[in-house]
Design a protein around this motif. Structure first.
Motif, mmCIF file in Angstrom:
data_model
loop_
_atom_site.group_PDB
_atom_site.id
_atom_site.type_symbol
_atom_site.label_atom_id
_atom_site.label_comp_id
_atom_site.label_asym_id
_atom_site.label_seq_id
_atom_site.Cartn_x
_atom_site.Cartn_y
_atom_site.Cartn_z
ATOM 1 N N UNK A 112 -4.519 -5.899 15.948
ATOM 2 C CA UNK A 112 -3.527 -5.879 14.876
ATOM 3 C C UNK A 112 -3.857 -4.735 13.923
ATOM 4 N N UNK A 113 -2.945 -3.771 13.823
ATOM 5 C CA UNK A 113 -3.118 -2.636 12.915
ATOM 6 C C UNK A 113 -2.268 -2.852 11.672
ATOM 7 N N UNK A 114 -2.923 -2.927 10.510
ATOM 8 C CA UNK A 114 -2.229 -2.952 9.222
ATOM 9 C C UNK A 114 -2.413 -1.559 8.636
ATOM 10 N N UNK A 115 -1.373 -0.751 8.748
ATOM 11 C CA UNK A 115 -1.487 0.683 8.511
ATOM 12 C C UNK A 115 -1.097 1.071 7.092
ATOM 13 N N UNK A 116 -2.018 1.752 6.395
ATOM 14 C CA UNK A 116 -1.814 2.274 5.036
ATOM 15 C C UNK A 116 -1.551 1.144 4.048
ATOM 16 N N UNK A 117 -2.492 0.228 3.961
ATOM 17 C CA UNK A 117 -2.355 -0.943 3.107
ATOM 18 C C UNK A 117 -2.270 -0.564 1.634
ATOM 19 N N UNK A 118 -2.798 0.600 1.273
ATOM 20 C CA UNK A 118 -2.807 1.012 -0.127
ATOM 21 C C UNK A 118 -1.439 1.472 -0.621
ATOM 22 N N UNK A 124 -0.688 -7.093 -2.987
ATOM 23 C CA UNK A 124 -0.492 -7.255 -1.547
ATOM 24 C C UNK A 124 -1.775 -7.695 -0.829
ATOM 25 N N UNK A 125 -2.903 -6.998 -1.016
ATOM 26 C CA UNK A 125 -4.123 -7.432 -0.313
ATOM 27 C C UNK A 125 -4.554 -8.838 -0.704
ATOM 28 N N UNK A 126 -4.420 -9.185 -2.000
ATOM 29 C CA UNK A 126 -4.823 -10.526 -2.451
ATOM 30 C C UNK A 126 -3.965 -11.609 -1.804
ATOM 31 N N UNK A 127 -2.710 -11.290 -1.531
ATOM 32 C CA UNK A 127 -1.806 -12.278 -0.931
ATOM 33 C C UNK A 127 -2.117 -12.550 0.533
ATOM 34 N N UNK A 128 -3.016 -11.768 1.119
ATOM 35 C CA UNK A 128 -3.376 -11.951 2.528
ATOM 36 C C UNK A 128 -4.811 -12.445 2.717
ATOM 37 N N UNK A 129 -5.458 -12.833 1.618
ATOM 38 C CA UNK A 129 -6.873 -13.214 1.697
ATOM 39 C C UNK A 129 -7.099 -14.374 2.669
ATOM 40 N N UNK A 130 -6.359 -15.456 2.490
ATOM 41 C CA UNK A 130 -6.547 -16.633 3.347
ATOM 42 C C UNK A 130 -6.181 -16.323 4.784
ATOM 43 N N UNK A 131 -5.067 -15.629 4.964
ATOM 44 C CA UNK A 131 -4.575 -15.353 6.312
ATOM 45 C C UNK A 131 -5.569 -14.525 7.121
ATOM 46 N N UNK A 132 -6.187 -13.520 6.492
ATOM 47 C CA UNK A 132 -7.137 -12.665 7.200
ATOM 48 C C UNK A 132 -8.509 -13.316 7.337
ATOM 49 N N UNK A 167 -12.135 -8.965 -3.985
ATOM 50 C CA UNK A 167 -12.051 -10.169 -3.148
ATOM 51 C C UNK A 167 -11.585 -9.817 -1.745
ATOM 52 N N UNK A 168 -10.720 -8.834 -1.644
ATOM 53 C CA UNK A 168 -10.249 -8.376 -0.337
ATOM 54 C C UNK A 168 -11.356 -7.615 0.391
ATOM 55 N N UNK A 169 -12.045 -6.740 -0.327
ATOM 56 C CA UNK A 169 -13.098 -5.935 0.289
ATOM 57 C C UNK A 169 -14.230 -6.810 0.826
ATOM 58 N N UNK A 170 -14.505 -7.933 0.158
ATOM 59 C CA UNK A 170 -15.590 -8.814 0.615
ATOM 60 C C UNK A 170 -15.308 -9.401 1.993
#
Length: 276
Positions: A112-118, A124-132, A167-170
């Protein structure tokens, strides 16, 4: 199976270690680096090397995390109810699966490629914490939890346009793809254009790396620019020693437009008072 690069992708030892660590630990791999260093291509080559399907989610400034999970088409359901369609009795007919759901639903492990998340907003990254992290999410419309059948290999790219939350980077492993040194770049050129005249490649890279070191350049030419430029050079007959004689202070290489991509850098190069 371990990733060591492919015939078309030269991966440094550090990058190989990062990819294999992410696969082993089942953690997303966040990849940063200059544009043109092969961040997006990396995911495709991992999939190719490991014989896996790739699912790509290209992120835009308007992308929301929910779109990666699913979208509920309430408007279509209302229309169908007015038309008396039988579809309306099954709400699943109006759930459009997102890229994460597609990856979670795959019977075999995928990349799964999530391309150019920034590019997305800061939340956006915080909203995917649980899912990832847990590789699951809850679908309220269907009232059930969607879990990954096989945990995907997740590659996330960033051009560093904005800082990502701690929190995302961790939850990620991290690798910065350094710009290739001359030796590695030679290998990359050889992969794309095998059998080229050694003198042409050597002189082209001399000019290329001098341009990258030019003071004041905003968009330094990257690997893709070098490959495009070399292709252009091979399509015409150059005078003997033409590239070798190029002095950026007084003479400009042919097809310079393949290397410099904005007016500021053109003006910087053509400024007689520029400093080297």
């Amino acid at each position: 199976m371990t990733f060591t690069g492919t015939e078309n992708y030269i991966a440094s030892r550090e990058l190989q270690i990062a990819v294999n660590a992410a696969v082993l630990l089942e953690k997303p791999l966040l990849v940063k680096g200059e544009p043109g260093t092969g961040k997006t291509l990396l995911a495709h080559e991992i999939a190719d090397a490991m014989k896996k399907k790739i699912i790509t989610w290209h992120i835009k400034s308007t992308t929301k995390a929910q779109q990666g999970l699913y979208e509920y088409d309430a408007v279509s359901r209302l229309r169908d109810s007015q038309l008396g369609s039988e579809k309306v009795h099954d709400i699943a007919n109006y759930i459009k699966k997102g890229k994460l759901w597609e990856a979670f639903d795959a019977d075999e492990q995928v990349v799964l490629l999530i391309d150019e998340i920034d590019k997305a907003d800061i939340e956006f990254p915080n909203d995917l914490l649980l899912e990832l992290d847990k590789m699951e999410f809850y679908c309220y419309e269907l009232q059930k939890t969607i879990k990954a059948k096989k945990r995907p290999i997740v590659i996330i790219t960033s051009n560093n346009e904005k800082e990502l939350p701690d929190a995302f980077l961790r939850r990620c492993l991290f690798h910065y793809i350094r710009f290739p040194d001359r030796s590695l770049m030679q290998q990359i050129v050889d992969v794309h254009y095998p059998g080229l005249q050694e003198e042409l490649v050597d002189n082209a890279m001399n000019i290329f790396y001098r341009l990258r070191e030019l003071k004041g350049i905003k968009k330094r030419p990257g690997t893709s620019e070098l490959l495009d430029w070399i292709k252009l050079l091979t399509m015409e007959t150059l005078q003997e020693g033409e590239l070798k004689s190029v002095d950026l202070k007084t003479k400009y290489p042919p097809h310079i437009s393949a290397l410099l991509k904005n007016e500021h850098d053109w003006e910087t190069l053509y400024n007689p008072n520029r400093r080297y």
